[in-house]
Design an enzyme around this catalytic site. Structure first.
Site, PDB file in Angstrom:
ATOM      1  N   GLY A  50     -31.317 -64.411 -16.334  1.00 30.67           N
ATOM      2  CA  GLY A  50     -30.249 -65.332 -15.970  1.00 30.67           C
ATOM      3  C   GLY A  50     -29.259 -65.464 -17.105  1.00 30.67           C
ATOM      4  O   GLY A  50     -29.558 -65.092 -18.248  1.00 30.67           O
ATOM      5  N   CYS A  77     -36.837 -61.393 -19.112  1.00 30.64           N
ATOM      6  CA  CYS A  77     -35.705 -61.842 -19.911  1.00 30.64           C
ATOM      7  C   CYS A  77     -35.617 -63.375 -19.916  1.00 30.64           C
ATOM      8  O   CYS A  77     -36.476 -64.017 -20.496  1.00 30.64           O
ATOM      9  CB  CYS A  77     -34.421 -61.176 -19.412  1.00 30.64           C
ATOM     10  SG  CYS A  77     -33.096 -61.247 -20.616  1.00 30.64           S
ATOM     11  N   TYR A  78     -34.640 -63.979 -19.243  1.00 22.72           N
ATOM     12  CA  TYR A  78     -34.590 -65.439 -19.194  1.00 22.72           C
ATOM     13  C   TYR A  78     -35.921 -66.000 -18.700  1.00 22.72           C
ATOM     14  O   TYR A  78     -36.401 -67.029 -19.182  1.00 22.72           O
ATOM     15  CB  TYR A  78     -33.453 -65.903 -18.277  1.00 22.72           C
ATOM     16  CG  TYR A  78     -33.287 -67.422 -18.209  1.00 22.72           C
ATOM     17  CD1 TYR A  78     -32.376 -68.073 -19.025  1.00 22.72           C
ATOM     18  CD2 TYR A  78     -34.053 -68.197 -17.342  1.00 22.72           C
ATOM     19  CE1 TYR A  78     -32.224 -69.452 -18.988  1.00 22.72           C
ATOM     20  CE2 TYR A  78     -33.913 -69.579 -17.282  1.00 22.72           C
ATOM     21  CZ  TYR A  78     -32.994 -70.209 -18.106  1.00 22.72           C
ATOM     22  OH  TYR A  78     -32.848 -71.560 -18.064  1.00 22.72           O
ATOM     23  N   HIS A 164     -35.264 -55.461 -18.837  1.00 20.71           N
ATOM     24  CA  HIS A 164     -35.061 -55.529 -17.381  1.00 20.71           C
ATOM     25  C   HIS A 164     -35.686 -54.317 -16.692  1.00 20.71           C
ATOM     26  O   HIS A 164     -35.073 -53.252 -16.638  1.00 20.71           O
ATOM     27  CB  HIS A 164     -33.564 -55.584 -17.055  1.00 20.71           C
ATOM     28  CG  HIS A 164     -32.948 -56.899 -17.366  1.00 20.71           C
ATOM     29  ND1 HIS A 164     -32.920 -57.940 -16.474  1.00 20.71           N
ATOM     30  CD2 HIS A 164     -32.366 -57.362 -18.495  1.00 20.71           C
ATOM     31  CE1 HIS A 164     -32.333 -58.984 -17.015  1.00 20.71           C
ATOM     32  NE2 HIS A 164     -31.986 -58.666 -18.257  1.00 20.71           N
ATOM     33  N   GLU A 166     -36.031 -53.809 -13.644  1.00 16.56           N
ATOM     34  CA  GLU A 166     -35.461 -53.565 -12.320  1.00 16.56           C
ATOM     35  C   GLU A 166     -34.254 -52.637 -12.330  1.00 16.56           C
ATOM     36  O   GLU A 166     -33.857 -52.124 -11.292  1.00 16.56           O
ATOM     37  CB  GLU A 166     -35.104 -54.910 -11.649  1.00 16.56           C
ATOM     38  CG  GLU A 166     -33.963 -55.702 -12.285  1.00 16.56           C
ATOM     39  CD  GLU A 166     -34.363 -56.581 -13.471  1.00 16.56           C
ATOM     40  OE1 GLU A 166     -35.377 -56.270 -14.126  1.00 16.56           O
ATOM     41  OE2 GLU A 166     -33.655 -57.553 -13.761  1.00 16.56           O
ATOM     42  N   ASP A 223     -21.727 -52.287   9.275  1.00 16.03           N
ATOM     43  CA  ASP A 223     -22.371 -53.550   8.897  1.00 16.03           C
ATOM     44  C   ASP A 223     -22.264 -54.607   9.996  1.00 16.03           C
ATOM     45  O   ASP A 223     -23.253 -55.226  10.372  1.00 16.03           O
ATOM     46  CB  ASP A 223     -21.763 -54.096   7.597  1.00 16.03           C
ATOM     47  CG  ASP A 223     -21.764 -53.057   6.497  1.00 16.03           C
ATOM     48  OD1 ASP A 223     -22.508 -52.067   6.619  1.00 16.03           O
ATOM     49  OD2 ASP A 223     -21.008 -53.224   5.525  1.00 16.03           O
ATOM     50  N   LYS A 369     -26.583 -50.375   1.560  1.00 17.11           N
ATOM     51  CA  LYS A 369     -25.960 -49.635   2.657  1.00 17.11           C
ATOM     52  C   LYS A 369     -26.927 -48.649   3.332  1.00 17.11           C
ATOM     53  O   LYS A 369     -26.988 -48.569   4.550  1.00 17.11           O
ATOM     54  CB  LYS A 369     -24.746 -48.869   2.114  1.00 17.11           C
ATOM     55  CG  LYS A 369     -23.827 -48.364   3.182  1.00 17.11           C
ATOM     56  CD  LYS A 369     -22.879 -49.441   3.608  1.00 17.11           C
ATOM     57  CE  LYS A 369     -21.921 -48.979   4.673  1.00 17.11           C
ATOM     58  NZ  LYS A 369     -20.943 -50.042   4.977  1.00 17.11           N
TER      59      LYS A 369
END
Ligand code: XMP
Length: 513
Positions: A50, A77-78, A164, A166, A223, A369
């Site tokens: 964050g 992290c945060y 991170h 991710e 979409d 997508k």
């Protein structure tokens, strides 16, 4: 299910995305979520990164009941700093921000979290850091710059990592996330798009309830079509789709949408022809941003007016607005890096919410997508529509350079139609990310028969890209270009010359305006 508590990092959604790549279901909720108000018990909890500092007034903090769940917890992290803050406040501002790659050095070689990730590259992005070990924790990994790159509780399955996992820059990050979810939390790897459809339909039904009604705009794009079809599966005719024909759609677009979505997919669709209204407002306007604004505002106006004509069966007002927001739109809107410079204002219908007091439903907000396309195929949406190139909200208005008049729109539309038809015929449509024709506001001399002509120029554009942030032009065979140019000049009145745009993005953008 793994619970991801979001502290506002621009990467938070990627955590759920990575877990899903291993068929593990994860749900992301705001960091302020009260654990006692959860209707399900997570198998593990991840605290995201964050933009805040844990020691600041007003910084977000996790509900301490999360520890009473007695499931594995991973702070990223945060999230790790939050764990440290709760256990002894060992967090302070670092002398300098650490941003970029580092090499992970695993200390606790038997830690289930780090199996298969030792010595891999990890991505750092933080200003604050731990200046000591939180009470009850030990170091399980380091990096050159971070003595506390990974920590774990002495006796409980509580972990913190400074990097991170991710982001794809952390080369083995997704293995780490899988280790956490599967080996530590024992999450099942049975999440599939089929399951997503079922849970999403159920979620929509719960949210909307037994009588309320929903409205949403469709454009003929992937979409909005997928979102509308999902909505129709969930609540049938209580969903009202509205297609506003703004006069700058592609050739036969409104009729095509009516046929495919209304007749074919059974979506409760109303088509409103507002072309004249849009075109009269665009009269005399040449500036691209002004055109975008006019189209955006007129759209809101027409949509509200037409929506008011739809009378729900229970006599009440429509309560919800469906939007086909995707994950990348979400990241853009919650990014904490501050507003980036506006190159082009991309049209959206956010303005509708303030005016119409509607509640928002965004069934695709977790999806990328490619996942939306997969979902579209599963929902039975025709393949050609699922794989359609994107088309901008302001449509042909930004492809007729300068002033937009009905006759100019017609020229651009016909040229575009021929171009796309030839691309499809050559089997190239799916190799290209986006292709279109632009009408340039210049005249050029030509000769047809024995006659001198003095007419306009069409520029063709086709790009290859994965994210539309950068793009390269598509290398057509010369014969293909020759064929298209000849057809356009012969079949479209008002065009004497065709050019092919060979500029990449950057420095050019995809659209000409
Ligand atoms: P640019 O021209 O910004 O285009 O390089 C990147 C992508 O965005 C689309 N685009 C728009 N989409 N409203 C939209 O809905 C707009 O005003 C708009 N302008 C550009 C463009 O077609 C490409 O896919």
């Amino acid at each position: 299910t793994i619970l991801v508590l979001d502290f506002g990092s621009q990467y938070s959604h990627l955590i759920t995305r990575r877990l899903r790549e291993f068929n593990i279901y994860a749900e992301m909720l705001p960091c302020t979520q009260k654990i006692s108000e959860l209707s399900w018990k997570p198998k593990g909890v991840i605290l995201s990164g964050g933009p805040y500092s844990v020691y600041e007034d007003g910084a977000p903090h996790v509900d301490h009941d999360v520890f009473a769940l007695d499931v594995p917890i991973l702070g990223i992290c945060y999230g790790m700093q939050e764990l440290a803050w709760i256990n002894g406040k060992q967090v302070a501002r670092g002398e300098k921000r650490e941003y970029g790659p580092a090499t992970l050095n695993v200390v606790d070689k038997v830690s289930p979290l780090f199996q298969g990730v030792d010595h891999s590259r990890v991505w750092m992005s933080h200003g604050d850091k731990l200046h000591g070990l939180p009470t009850g924790f030990k170091v399980i990994a380091t990096s050159d710059n971070s003595p506390y790159c990974g920590i774990s509780h002495e006796s409980k399955p509580i972990y913190g990592i400074q990097f991170h996992p991710e982001v794809t820059h952390s080369t083995h990050g997704k293995i780490l996330l899988k280790n956490f979810a599967v080996d530590l939390c024992h999450a099942q790897q049975n999440w599939t798009m089929e399951n997503f459809i079922d849970t999403e339909i159920q979620r929509i039904r719960n949210l909307v309830g037994p009588t309320a009604e929903v409205i949403g705009a469709v454009s003929g794009g992937v979409d909005s079509t997928v979102a509308s079809k999902l909505m129709t599966e969930a609540i049938g005719d209580r969903f009202h789709a509205l297609l506003v024909d703004n006069g700058v759609l592609r050739l036969n677009e409104a009729a095509m949408v009516k046929e495919t979505l209304g007749d074919g997919l059974g979506i409760n669709l109303t088509v409103v022809d507002a072309s004249e209204e849009f075109l009269s407002k665009l009269k005399g306007v040449a500036d691209p941003e002004k055109k975008r604004k006019i189209i955006g505002n007129t759209f809101i106006h027409v949509f509200e007016r037409e929506a008011a004509k739809i009378k729900p069966r229970d006599g009440k007002d429509i309560e919800f607005l469906l939007q086909g927001t995707l994950y990348p739109d979400v990241i853009e809107s919650i990014s904490f890096k501050g507003p980036s410079q506006t190159i082009k204002t991309h049209h959206n219908v956010g303005g509708l919410l303030e005016d119409m007091k509607l509640k928002l439903i965004e069934p695709l907000r977790e999806l990328f997508k490619d996942e939306v396309r997969h979902l579209g195929e599963l929902l039975g949406i025709p393949h050609d529509l699922v794989w359609r190139h994107p088309f901008p909200g302001p449509g042909i208005a930004i492809r007729v350079l300068g002033e937009v008049t009905p006759s100019q729109v017609q020229i651009a539309r016909m040229a575009d139609h021929i171009y796309i038809e030839e691309i499809k015929r050559a089997g190239l449509y799916h190799k290209i990310a986006q292709a279109f024709a632009c009408l340039l506001p210049v005249k050029s001399v030509g000769v047809m028969g024995d006659q001198r002509t003095y007419e306009q120029v069409i520029a063709l554009r086709a790009i290859e890209t994965s994210d539309f942030m950068t793009a390269d032009w598509f290398p057509f065979e010369h014969d293909f270009l020759k064929r298209v140019a000849s057809r356009i000049v012969n079949e479209v009145d008002g065009v004497a010359r065709v050019t092919y745009d060979i500029t990449s993005k950057p420095p050019a953008t995809v659209e000409w305006e």
